[in-house]
Design an enzyme around this catalytic site. Structure first.
Site, PDB file in Angstrom:
ATOM      1  N   ASP A   1     -33.940  83.266 -40.228  1.00 23.64           N
ATOM      2  CA  ASP A   1     -32.706  83.756 -40.859  1.00 23.64           C
ATOM      3  C   ASP A   1     -31.762  82.593 -41.171  1.00 23.64           C
ATOM      4  O   ASP A   1     -31.789  81.560 -40.494  1.00 23.64           O
ATOM      5  CB  ASP A   1     -32.038  84.770 -39.918  1.00 23.64           C
ATOM      6  CG  ASP A   1     -31.039  85.657 -40.639  1.00 23.64           C
ATOM      7  OD1 ASP A   1     -31.016  85.652 -41.893  1.00 23.64           O
ATOM      8  OD2 ASP A   1     -30.271  86.357 -39.948  1.00 23.64           O
TER       9      ASP A   1
ATOM     10  N   ASN B   1     -35.137  94.545 -46.824  1.00 28.65           N
ATOM     11  CA  ASN B   1     -34.776  93.496 -47.790  1.00 28.65           C
ATOM     12  C   ASN B   1     -34.916  93.941 -49.248  1.00 28.65           C
ATOM     13  O   ASN B   1     -34.411  93.274 -50.158  1.00 28.65           O
ATOM     14  CB  ASN B   1     -35.575  92.205 -47.550  1.00 28.65           C
ATOM     15  CG  ASN B   1     -35.169  91.451 -46.315  1.00 28.65           C
ATOM     16  OD1 ASN B   1     -35.990  90.820 -45.640  1.00 28.65           O
ATOM     17  ND2 ASN B   1     -33.878  91.484 -45.964  1.00 28.65           N
TER      18      ASN B   1
HETATM   19  C1  IPE Z   1     -34.202  89.794 -41.120  1.00 24.45           C
HETATM   20  O1  IPE Z   1     -33.160  89.069 -41.675  1.00 24.45           O
HETATM   21  C2  IPE Z   1     -35.380  89.815 -42.030  1.00 24.45           C
HETATM   22  C3  IPE Z   1     -36.056  88.540 -42.235  1.00 24.45           C
HETATM   23  C4  IPE Z   1     -35.766  87.408 -41.670  1.00 24.45           C
HETATM   24  C5  IPE Z   1     -37.160  88.588 -43.136  1.00 24.45           C
HETATM   25  P1  IPE Z   1     -31.998  89.761 -42.506  1.00 24.45           P
HETATM   26  O2  IPE Z   1     -31.056  88.696 -42.884  1.00 24.45           O
HETATM   27  O3  IPE Z   1     -32.561  90.601 -43.577  1.00 24.45           O
HETATM   28  O4  IPE Z   1     -31.360  90.743 -41.399  1.00 24.45           O
HETATM   29  P2  IPE Z   1     -29.911  91.359 -41.278  1.00 24.45           P
HETATM   30  O5  IPE Z   1     -29.587  92.002 -42.588  1.00 24.45           O
HETATM   31  O6  IPE Z   1     -28.999  90.234 -40.962  1.00 24.45           O
HETATM   32  O7  IPE Z   1     -30.020  92.320 -40.146  1.00 24.45           O
HETATM   33  C1  IPE Z   2     -33.569  84.895 -44.293  1.00 25.44           C
HETATM   34  O1  IPE Z   2     -32.417  84.340 -44.830  1.00 25.44           O
HETATM   35  C2  IPE Z   2     -34.629  85.154 -45.323  1.00 25.44           C
HETATM   36  C3  IPE Z   2     -34.858  86.569 -45.615  1.00 25.44           C
HETATM   37  C4  IPE Z   2     -34.250  87.580 -45.066  1.00 25.44           C
HETATM   38  C5  IPE Z   2     -35.846  86.866 -46.620  1.00 25.44           C
HETATM   39  P1  IPE Z   2     -31.273  85.230 -45.442  1.00 25.44           P
HETATM   40  O2  IPE Z   2     -31.502  85.408 -46.906  1.00 25.44           O
HETATM   41  O3  IPE Z   2     -31.113  86.495 -44.684  1.00 25.44           O
HETATM   42  O4  IPE Z   2     -30.032  84.291 -45.213  1.00 25.44           O
HETATM   43  P2  IPE Z   2     -28.563  84.713 -44.769  1.00 25.44           P
HETATM   44  O5  IPE Z   2     -28.698  85.562 -43.546  1.00 25.44           O
HETATM   45  O6  IPE Z   2     -27.973  85.472 -45.908  1.00 25.44           O
HETATM   46  O7  IPE Z   2     -27.870  83.423 -44.496  1.00 25.44           O
HETATM   47 MG    MG Z   3     -30.030  87.035 -43.082  1.00 28.38          MG
END
Ligand code: IPE
Ligand code: IPE
Ligand code: MG
Length: 264
Positions: free
Chosen positions: A38, A86
């Site tokens: 993340d 997502n």
């Molecule tokens: C969790 O991260 C999913 C992945 C890392 C693929 P998200 O960024 O989507 O999760 P939330 O929205 O913060 O819970």
């Molecule tokens: C994790 O990074 C990747 C996926 C969830 C696919 P994020 O896209 O959630 O990054 P933040 O949480 O917005 O920084």
């Molecule tokens: Mg995220």
């Protein structure tokens, strides 16, 4: 056979960490490490870049982490790459994320093969775009006979969906009279999950400072050790991973008992 002997390993350990690594290797390693990758978006935002630049940089961390995990003797590395939630993101971002497995695998598949890594996937492949599914399938086929570390991508994965599907499959077996209602055990459920052939994770890592599971491996993580780090995924490096594994090795996993002064 000969082919395997000739494979040259890509070394993933910076020389500054070599000594610490030798100490680490003396103690039991987590067999299965799962990572919620993340913070890509925030990494990009800090640099005034579009979010997708963060995802692209995160792909390099996937490579680095895979090589390092394989080098230190982890048997299974599960990486949360795309959740069932997502799909709520803007189409442009989803399209980019769906292209990453193809780019990652076309760049790094030879290196994964060299390192005897076996690529697998959990999640619902049918709902992925054809090019994404094809890239993952190709990598799975190319590495199917490798017996080194399993690199398991959680792609279009959601734990509640997985559990609901498992319950359906077990209910079907009951209605077919294949099993008795009274014979359903925890093992029955575990066997019906997408991870049936894998041990449960010993260690869960989430980067970026968020302290939640976001629908990831809810059943399988029942007794995992949890590690949260503020480091954003594109910045996550071998030293961060080493710190977490060292910390894991110093924990006392009791599994509800009073025994176990050391990791078992
Ligand atoms: C969790 O991260 C999913 C992945 C890392 C693929 P998200 O960024 O989507 O999760 P939330 O929205 O913060 O819970
Ligand atoms: C994790 O990074 C990747 C996926 C969830 C696919 P994020 O896209 O959630 O990054 P933040 O949480 O917005 O920084
Ligand atoms: Mg995220």
């Amino acid at each position: 056979m000969f082919d395997k002997l000739l494979r040259k390993k890509t070394t993933a350990v910076p020389s500054t960490l070599k000594e610490r690594l030798n100490v680490l290797k003396e103690k039991p390693m987590p067999t299965h490490v799962a990572i919620i990758m993340d913070g890509n978006g925030r990494w990009a935002k800090q640099r005034k870049l579009p979010r997708i630049a963060g995802h692209h940089e995160g792909m390099k961390t996937v490579r680095k982490t895979t090589l390092f995990a394989s080098e230190i003797g982890i048997r299974v590395l599960t990486l949360y790459a795309f959740s069932t939630e997502n799909w709520k993101r803007p189409k442009r971002e989803i399209d980019f994320l769906m292209k990453l497995p193809g780019e990652f695998l076309s760049t790094y598949l030879p290196e994964l093969v060299e390192n005897n890594v076996k690529v697998e996937m959990i999640g619902t492949a049918e709902l992925l775009p054809a090019h994404t599914k094809d890239a993952i399938e190709k990598a799975m086929n190319a590495t199917a006979h490798n017996d080194g570390m399993i690199l398991n991508f959680a792609m279009n994965y959601g734990s509640r969906f997985e559990i609901a599907e498992a319950v359906k499959a077990v209910a079907q077996q009951v209605s077919d009279n294949t099993i008795e209602l009274s014979s359903i055990t925890e093992e029955t459920i575990s066997t019906a999950l997408m991870t049936s052939h894998l041990p449960d994770p010993d260690l869960l890592i989430r980067t970026s400072g968020e302290v939640r599971l976001s629908n990831f491996m809810l059943w399988q993580l029942a007794y995992a050790e949890l590690a949260f780090t503020e480091v954003l995924w594109p910045d996550f490096n071998e030293e961060n991973m080493l710190n977490i594994v060292e910390d894991y090795q110093n924990r006392n996993r009791r599994f509800g008992s009073l025994e176990g002064d050391e990791i078992k």
